[in-house]
Write an enzyme that holds these catalytic residues in place. Structure first.
Site, mmCIF file in Angstrom:
data_model
loop_
_atom_site.group_PDB
_atom_site.id
_atom_site.type_symbol
_atom_site.label_atom_id
_atom_site.label_comp_id
_atom_site.label_asym_id
_atom_site.label_seq_id
_atom_site.Cartn_x
_atom_site.Cartn_y
_atom_site.Cartn_z
ATOM 1 N N LYS A 131 -13.029 -6.320 -5.451
ATOM 2 C CA LYS A 131 -11.957 -6.279 -4.452
ATOM 3 C C LYS A 131 -11.679 -7.713 -4.022
ATOM 4 O O LYS A 131 -12.581 -8.394 -3.535
ATOM 5 C CB LYS A 131 -12.388 -5.424 -3.259
ATOM 6 N N GLY A 144 -3.355 -10.138 -3.441
ATOM 7 C CA GLY A 144 -4.470 -9.622 -4.243
ATOM 8 C C GLY A 144 -5.824 -10.189 -3.844
ATOM 9 O O GLY A 144 -6.818 -9.946 -4.521
ATOM 10 N N ASP A 278 -4.150 7.530 0.392
ATOM 11 C CA ASP A 278 -4.645 6.642 -0.665
ATOM 12 C C ASP A 278 -6.052 6.157 -0.362
ATOM 13 O O ASP A 278 -6.681 5.530 -1.208
ATOM 14 C CB ASP A 278 -3.697 5.450 -0.859
HETATM 15 P P1 AMP Z 1 -5.234 -0.477 2.406
HETATM 16 O O1 AMP Z 1 -4.513 -0.363 3.715
HETATM 17 O O2 AMP Z 1 -6.252 -1.598 2.375
HETATM 18 O O3 AMP Z 1 -5.818 0.804 1.952
HETATM 19 O O4 AMP Z 1 -4.153 -0.931 1.331
HETATM 20 C C1 AMP Z 1 -2.999 -0.209 1.056
HETATM 21 C C2 AMP Z 1 -2.352 -0.742 -0.196
HETATM 22 O O5 AMP Z 1 -2.048 -2.122 -0.065
HETATM 23 C C3 AMP Z 1 -3.204 -0.613 -1.444
HETATM 24 O O6 AMP Z 1 -2.358 -0.335 -2.514
HETATM 25 C C4 AMP Z 1 -3.813 -1.985 -1.578
HETATM 26 O O7 AMP Z 1 -4.166 -2.278 -2.897
HETATM 27 C C5 AMP Z 1 -2.683 -2.865 -1.086
HETATM 28 N N1 AMP Z 1 -3.153 -4.144 -0.540
HETATM 29 C C6 AMP Z 1 -3.791 -4.352 0.638
HETATM 30 N N2 AMP Z 1 -4.061 -5.665 0.799
HETATM 31 C C7 AMP Z 1 -3.597 -6.306 -0.290
HETATM 32 C C8 AMP Z 1 -3.571 -7.666 -0.725
HETATM 33 N N3 AMP Z 1 -4.089 -8.658 -0.006
HETATM 34 N N4 AMP Z 1 -3.014 -7.927 -1.925
HETATM 35 C C9 AMP Z 1 -2.491 -6.954 -2.679
HETATM 36 N N5 AMP Z 1 -2.468 -5.662 -2.323
HETATM 37 C C10 AMP Z 1 -3.020 -5.325 -1.147
HETATM 38 MG MG MG Z 2 -6.699 1.454 0.458
#
Ligand code: AMP
Ligand code: MG
Length: 529
Positions: A131, A144, A278
């Site tokens: 991650k 990312g 998700d």
């Molecule tokens: P989360 O709220 O962390 O569950 O993220 C929701 C979505 O945003 C998922 O598809 C993650 O992969 C994407 N995401 C969160 N932070 C980042 C980041 N820094 N770079 C790319 N994608 C992100």
């Molecule tokens: Mg997530």
């Protein structure tokens, strides 16, 4: 040096997910909508100065890795994403989801890159996932990457939850990248440079409700079916060959596991903070540790997530309902493969009945009762929760201490417990309510009639002494940001045995200090990570 590296190089990979499921035909790493595919091949982005900060000995052992392996240069290189071991085939998976109740379309592994699936010496499957190792086709407008602060929170909490007995994804390691990442922690226009980091997570599978939802939303029934058949064959082989009947059994099983997981959260005062679909694992694992938190003063309305401060959708007391809502979305997603409403509704009802049964057993256990008697105990629990809430009583300290009071059975000890674990002075009202509750509790214990010491032992096995208190995690972060990792290691070590008092480690079982009440990172967290 070669000897040290040998176990890493001997890891056995069997990358079923990518071998059996449809791939995105494009291979360039550009943000896009990906159709009719479960994943995209993508390589981690190399970084300058990988430095291992911490690793989990227990998780390493699961993979057959020794301390020497984990401390080798190769380990840091591999688990930051700079080098691939033989058999690794990195990919990002494609999923969607409901975020805060709204359908969000394609999300996907935007900053997670799976390295491959290890088959460990016991024959168990462990998907290894980095991650923060750079962008993927699913990164949308983000980078990312991940920062030290949130990565250490994820690392420590994954392992703490494991030792607490909660189903969870695991964490193998946390490696600093030696690069800086820009983050606007409170979305207030004040971005700061922070240390970049990569956590390696591990789980038998990282499949989420949102994987199924995305294919259903796109009416891509072929991929939907391929993923469900794959999931049943790989992760639920006991259900037999995939067919509409086993789809229903699978869904009931997801309902049961989800209920079990939430009961654990409610037992411990864990608030996930972002229960978007998700972030729901079909294995019933706690997944995606972001702005989570632990209840200090018992308050069912509390959420650590400032992004959710308005609606408080994901507050502690709402988690059981939200899990159900999320399961309804999963049921909708697989409906086209079953095309019968009633059995699907019956399977959904499993969630409610299973949750209630497990919740009752859990609450009885916390209180030291052998059985939960609905006629009396619903009221007993409700009155206690009201008392803890109004008295601003620390949930962890209270339940841990209750075992001792059950031994002395002295009302003065009970009042002292409330006083010592409370965040404000007890008012006359609270004292009166406390006395009444304790009297009711004592007569209930007499009916239950369990040997005192046996009861206390049972209670201590369910009511931990140590949890990853929000302020403790923040202290470990503050130190790690100064280059001192000792507190992170010490916390990890204490949290290995959360149900046992550890002499000399009393400070990790103390209630939140006053300075932490409003400090960012302690009681307020955003999704920025
Ligand atoms: P989360 O709220 O962390 O569950 O993220 C929701 C979505 O945003 C998922 O598809 C993650 O992969 C994407 N995401 C969160 N932070 C980042 C980041 N820094 N770079 C790319 N994608 C992100
Ligand atoms: Mg997530």
């Amino acid at each position: 040096m070669h000897g040290k590296e040998s176990f890493l190089k001997q890891l056995v990979f069997d990358n079923r997910f990518i071998n059996q499921l449809p791939a995105d035909p494009l291979q360039e790493n550009q943000r896009r909508q990906v159709y009719k595919a479960c994943y995209s091949l993508v390589k981690p982005k190399p970084v300058k100065y990988p430095q291992l900060l911490i690793y989990s000995r227990e998780m390493a052992r699961q993979l057959g890795l020794s301390d020497e392996d984990c401390e080798s240069e190769l380990f840091a290189e591999v688990f930051v994403g700079n080098r691939l071991l033989p058999g690794m085939q990195p990919y990002a998976s494609c999923y969607g989801g409901h975020q805060f109740g709204q359908w969000a379309g394609q999300l996907g592994d935007g900053r997670a890159i799976n390295l491959g699936e290890v088959i460990n010496p016991d024959g168990q499957r462990w998907v290894l996932q980095l991650k923060g190792a750079g962008p993927t086709p699913y990164s949308r407008s983000a980078d990312g990457l991940a920062v030290l602060r949130s990565s250490l929170r994820e690392f420590l909490c994954s392992e703490a939850m494991f030792h607490l007995g909660v189903p969870t994804t695991r964490a193998l390691s946390l490696v600093l990248t030696g690069e800086q990442v820009l983050r606007d922690m409170f979305y207030d226009g004040n971005p700061q440079w922070e240390a970049g980091a990569v956590v390696c997570r591990a789980a038998p599978s990282f499949t989420r409700f949102g994987h199924f939802q995305l294919f259903a939303a796109r009416q891509d029934l072929a991929t939907l079916k391929a993923l469900l058949d794959y999931t049943i064959t790989t992760d639920f082989p006991e259900l037999g060959p995939p067919a509409p009947a086993s789809y229903l059994q699978w869904f009931s099983e997801v309902c049961r596991r989800t209920a079990d997981m939430i009961v654990h959260w409610q037992r411990l005062g864990f608030v996930h903070g972002v229960m978007n679909t998700d972030n729901m694992s079909v294995l019933g694992l706690t997944i995606d540790y972001g702005p989570y938190g632990w209840l200090e003063n018992y308050d069912p309305d509390w959420t650590p997530n400032t992004t959710d401060a308005q609606g408080r959708r994901y507050r502690f007391g709402n988690q059981p309902q939200i899990a159900y809502w999320n399961l309804v979305q999963l049921a909708n997603a697989i409906y086209p493969l079953i095309e019968q409403l009633e059995p699907l509704q019956q399977a959904l009802a499993v969630y409610g009945s299973h949750f209630e049964q497990r919740w009752q057993a859990m609450m009885a256990g916390k209180l030291g009762l052998q059985v939960f008697k609905p006629q009396t105990d619903h009221q007993l629990v409700a009155d206690l929760q009201d008392l803890l809430n109004r008295g601003e009583i620390d949930m962890t300290l209270f339940y841990r201490g209750l075992a001792d009071v059950g031994v002395t059975q002295d009302p003065a000890d009970f009042e002292a417990l409330l006083q010592n674990s409370g965040y404000s002075q007890l008012t006359m009202d609270i004292k009166a309510a406390a006395a009444a509750w304790f009297a009711a509790y004592q007569s209930r214990l007499r009916v239950d009639n369990q040997p005192v010491e046996q009861r206390a032992r049972g209670m201590r096995s369910l009511n931990p002494c140590y949890v990853l208190r929000n302020y403790l995690a923040q202290q470990a972060i503050d130190k790690a940001e100064q280059g001192d990792f000792s507190l992170a290691w010490e916390l990890l070590d204490v949290l290995r045995h959360p149900y046992h008092e550890q002499p000399g480690k009393e400070r990790f079982a103390e209630k939140r200090p006053e300075w932490a009440r409003q400090r960012a990172g302690c009681s307020m967290l955003s999704c920025s990570s």
